[in-house]
Design an enzyme around this catalytic site. Structure first.
Site, mmCIF file in Angstrom:
data_model
loop_
_atom_site.group_PDB
_atom_site.id
_atom_site.type_symbol
_atom_site.label_atom_id
_atom_site.label_comp_id
_atom_site.label_asym_id
_atom_site.label_seq_id
_atom_site.Cartn_x
_atom_site.Cartn_y
_atom_site.Cartn_z
ATOM 1 N N HIS A 101 -3.849 -11.533 49.599
ATOM 2 C CA HIS A 101 -3.922 -12.407 50.690
ATOM 3 C C HIS A 101 -4.486 -11.715 52.171
ATOM 4 O O HIS A 101 -4.104 -10.554 51.950
ATOM 5 C CB HIS A 101 -2.889 -13.234 51.099
ATOM 6 C CG HIS A 101 -2.152 -13.329 50.119
ATOM 7 N ND1 HIS A 101 -0.970 -12.535 49.088
ATOM 8 C CD2 HIS A 101 -1.589 -14.769 49.633
ATOM 9 C CE1 HIS A 101 -1.074 -13.634 48.262
ATOM 10 N NE2 HIS A 101 -1.190 -14.436 48.338
ATOM 11 N N ASP A 104 -1.260 -9.995 53.400
ATOM 12 C CA ASP A 104 -1.372 -8.909 53.640
ATOM 13 C C ASP A 104 -1.871 -7.755 54.001
ATOM 14 O O ASP A 104 -0.985 -6.155 53.628
ATOM 15 C CB ASP A 104 -1.402 -8.689 52.361
ATOM 16 C CG ASP A 104 -0.762 -9.717 51.212
ATOM 17 O OD1 ASP A 104 0.522 -10.620 51.834
ATOM 18 O OD2 ASP A 104 -1.023 -10.472 50.267
ATOM 19 N N GLU A 232 -4.703 -21.201 40.417
ATOM 20 C CA GLU A 232 -3.981 -20.948 39.976
ATOM 21 C C GLU A 232 -2.269 -22.159 40.077
ATOM 22 O O GLU A 232 -1.980 -22.160 41.058
ATOM 23 C CB GLU A 232 -2.841 -19.650 41.039
ATOM 24 C CG GLU A 232 -1.566 -18.597 40.375
ATOM 25 C CD GLU A 232 -0.730 -17.530 41.098
ATOM 26 O OE1 GLU A 232 -2.128 -16.953 41.573
ATOM 27 O OE2 GLU A 232 -0.517 -17.475 41.715
ATOM 28 N N HIS A 271 4.976 -19.404 36.347
ATOM 29 C CA HIS A 271 4.903 -20.808 37.162
ATOM 30 C C HIS A 271 4.382 -21.613 35.738
ATOM 31 O O HIS A 271 4.782 -22.940 35.982
ATOM 32 C CB HIS A 271 3.250 -20.683 38.047
ATOM 33 C CG HIS A 271 3.554 -20.299 39.055
ATOM 34 N ND1 HIS A 271 2.488 -20.179 39.667
ATOM 35 C CD2 HIS A 271 4.376 -19.126 39.786
ATOM 36 C CE1 HIS A 271 2.626 -18.894 40.395
ATOM 37 N NE2 HIS A 271 3.489 -18.646 40.989
ATOM 38 N N ASP A 307 11.149 -18.419 40.808
ATOM 39 C CA ASP A 307 9.782 -18.453 40.915
ATOM 40 C C ASP A 307 10.558 -16.960 41.000
ATOM 41 O O ASP A 307 11.032 -16.219 42.353
ATOM 42 C CB ASP A 307 8.593 -18.544 41.903
ATOM 43 C CG ASP A 307 7.563 -17.920 41.242
ATOM 44 O OD1 ASP A 307 7.323 -17.670 40.279
ATOM 45 O OD2 ASP A 307 6.926 -18.311 42.674
ATOM 46 N N ASP A 309 10.021 -14.165 39.623
ATOM 47 C CA ASP A 309 8.440 -13.039 40.312
ATOM 48 C C ASP A 309 9.175 -11.725 40.084
ATOM 49 O O ASP A 309 9.324 -10.637 39.942
ATOM 50 C CB ASP A 309 8.207 -12.724 41.361
ATOM 51 C CG ASP A 309 6.991 -13.797 41.892
ATOM 52 O OD1 ASP A 309 6.399 -14.611 40.438
ATOM 53 O OD2 ASP A 309 7.266 -14.151 42.934
ATOM 54 N N ASP A 339 1.573 -9.784 39.254
ATOM 55 C CA ASP A 339 2.720 -10.286 40.768
ATOM 56 C C ASP A 339 4.288 -11.067 40.477
ATOM 57 O O ASP A 339 4.340 -11.633 39.913
ATOM 58 C CB ASP A 339 2.087 -12.222 40.477
ATOM 59 C CG ASP A 339 2.458 -12.736 42.183
ATOM 60 O OD1 ASP A 339 3.090 -12.259 43.024
ATOM 61 O OD2 ASP A 339 1.723 -13.914 41.947
HETATM 62 C C1 XUL Z 1 3.621 -17.301 44.509
HETATM 63 C C2 XUL Z 1 2.066 -16.413 43.593
HETATM 64 C C3 XUL Z 1 1.157 -16.529 45.124
HETATM 65 C C4 XUL Z 1 -0.184 -15.920 44.469
HETATM 66 C C5 XUL Z 1 -1.145 -15.880 45.477
HETATM 67 O O1 XUL Z 1 3.938 -17.504 44.007
HETATM 68 O O2 XUL Z 1 2.088 -16.451 42.930
HETATM 69 O O3 XUL Z 1 1.724 -15.049 45.320
HETATM 70 O O4 XUL Z 1 -0.003 -15.391 43.551
HETATM 71 O O5 XUL Z 1 -0.629 -16.700 46.597
HETATM 72 CO CO CO Z 2 0.654 -15.204 41.769
#
Ligand code: XUL
Ligand code: CO
Length: 439
Positions: A101, A104, A232, A271, A307, A309, A339
């Site tokens: 991003h 970042d 996304e 997700h 989430d 991750d 991610d």
């Molecule tokens: C948030 C997510 C983000 C996107 C990019 O859940 O996955 O980091 O990948 O904005």
């Molecule tokens: Co993501």
């Protein structure tokens, strides 16, 4: 330039009998699987935000990992140190792609002109580093969800000035995509959703999100961005209702607003599961609609509702994901972007490498097993045979649209009630999968 990850060697392929924690057991970059090397099939990418920025901070406490890389966080010196750290990290793991991003890679300034100047400075540095080993930008994006100005959304905001600010960020990010040779540009609609209908005009907001995306496509194509745009999908978190709920919802939106020629989907495993689907389901829905663009690789925890991750660990999931990706013809502009983040108590530099080794090996093994499942052929044959009745006679006429309700009703009356169709054989097929996975 001084080494940052001291004591961590270049991570080599050791094979499945290896005992070192700092080696690959399955990811053998140049090994050919289904006509391409693993490196080409998997196209691993490092997500700047988790790997170089996130320290384990959550709403209950501060970070636990030190990601200062010898510089003061929040400064441009730190932004530059992150570039050096990121490229050393990718080099040591043999990773060819990254994703970021805007916020970042530099600390956001009060004035957008100064933020953009910082972005120019840091991307000069990134571009130099890319040239050293040919590392590529998988995709970039604008963070239009963290700053308080986006509390009501970016495209979906009720303020034209905030919409304009989001457009300015998007414009700059597209310029960076072109500068760094990016092959993708992502919209994750973090705050593009709502909490209550009592204050929300849903139709208006969705239309405006589409307008922002059209503006991005027009400008991107004008300045030479020839990669894919991605949505996304995510159903919730941070918002209660997010407009890009899942693959099917996002595809409907893209078609409704005429964005489907320029956009594909970036499917994130965690997700999909938050939407109540399997990862494989959202990949399949994308693939059958020619919309499988890229993947955010991670996994969630089904006992938790958010989430998480996590780095991919579950070989069933990576196998089924690679099965979908291979059957859809493999990646073109997209790839597997981690991610994913270390758990909060995993605080060392070694932990950062071990996390990627876990994820890369999990997907390499998934690739090997998905290829084996396709080669084995029994699952594909079962599915093909299951629908074979539609390849001849009245079945074929149904498929080609050459029949009518009257004709079908006449058949039903003549033949009487049919017996139930044959067994779906789920348990038998699951046994085949286990046999292919575990030998
Ligand atoms: C948030 C997510 C983000 C996107 C990019 O859940 O996955 O980091 O990948 O904005
Ligand atoms: Co993501």
């Amino acid at each position: 330039m001084a080494e940052i990850f001291k004591g961590i060697p270049k991570i080599e392929f050791e094979g499945s009998a290896g005992k070192s924690e700092l080696s690959f057991k399955y990811y053998d970059a140049d090994k050919v699987v289904r006509g391409k090397t693993m490196r080409e099939q998997l196209k691993f990418a490092m997500a700047w935000w988790h790997n170089l920025s996130a320290t384990g901070q959550d709403m209950f406490g501060p970070g636990t990992a030190d990601k200062s890389f010898g510089a003061e966080p929040g400064t441009m010196a730190h932004a530059h140190a992150k570039v050096d750290a990121g490229f050393e990290f990718m080099d040591k793991l043999g990773i060819d792609y990254f994703a970021f991003h805007d916020v970042d890679i530099v600390p956001e300034a009060d004035d957008i002109k100064e933020t953009n100047r910082r972005l120019d400075e840091i991307t000069d540095h990134i571009k130099e580093k890319q040239a050293e080993r040919g590392v590529k930008l998988l995709w970039n994006t604008s963070n239009m969800f963290s700053n308080p100005r986006y509390m009501n959304g970016a495209g979906s905001t009720n303020s034209p000035e905030i919409f304009a600010f989001a457009a300015a960020q998007t414009k700059k990010s597209l310029e960076l995509a072109v500068k760094l040779g990016g092959s993708g540009f992502t919209f994750w609609g973090g705050r593009e959703g709502y909490e209550t209908l009592l204050n929300t005009d849903v139709k208006f907001e969705i239309e405006n999100i589409a307008k922002l995306m059209h503006l991005a496509v027009d400008y991107g194509r004008k300045i030479g961005f020839d990669g894919d745009f991605y949505i996304e999908p995510k159903p919730k978190e941070p918002m209660k209702h997010q407009y890009d709920f899942d693959a099917a919802t996002s595809i409907g939106f893209l078609r409704q607003y005429g964005l489907d020629k320029d956009f594909k989907l970036n499917i994130e495993a965690n997700h999909a599961t938050l939407a109540g689907h399997t990862f494989q389901h959202d990949l399949r829905i994308s693939a059958i609609n020619d919309m499988l663009g890229s993947v955010d690789a991670n996994q969630g925890d089904l006992l938790l509702g958010w989430d998480t991750d996590e780095f991919p660990f579950n070989i069933y999931d990576t196998t089924f994901a690679m099965y979908e990706i291979l059957k859809s013809g493999g990646f073109t502009n997209g790839g597997l972007n981690f991610d994913s983040k270390n758990r909060r108590p995993s605080t060392s530099y070694e932990d950062m490498f071990k996390a990627f080794i876990l994820g890369m090996d999990a997907f390499a093994l998934g690739l090997i097993k998905a290829d084996a499942l396709i080669e084995d052929g029994r699952v594909d044959k079962f599915v093909a045979d299951r629908y074979a009745g539609f390849s001849e006679g009245i079945g074929a006429k149904i498929r080609s649209g050459e029949t009518t309700l009257e004709e079908l009703a006449a058949i039903a009356e003549e033949k009487g009630a049919p017996a139930p169709a044959e067994s779906g054989n789920q348990e038998g097929l699951q046994s085949i999968v286990n046999q292919v996975l575990f030998g």
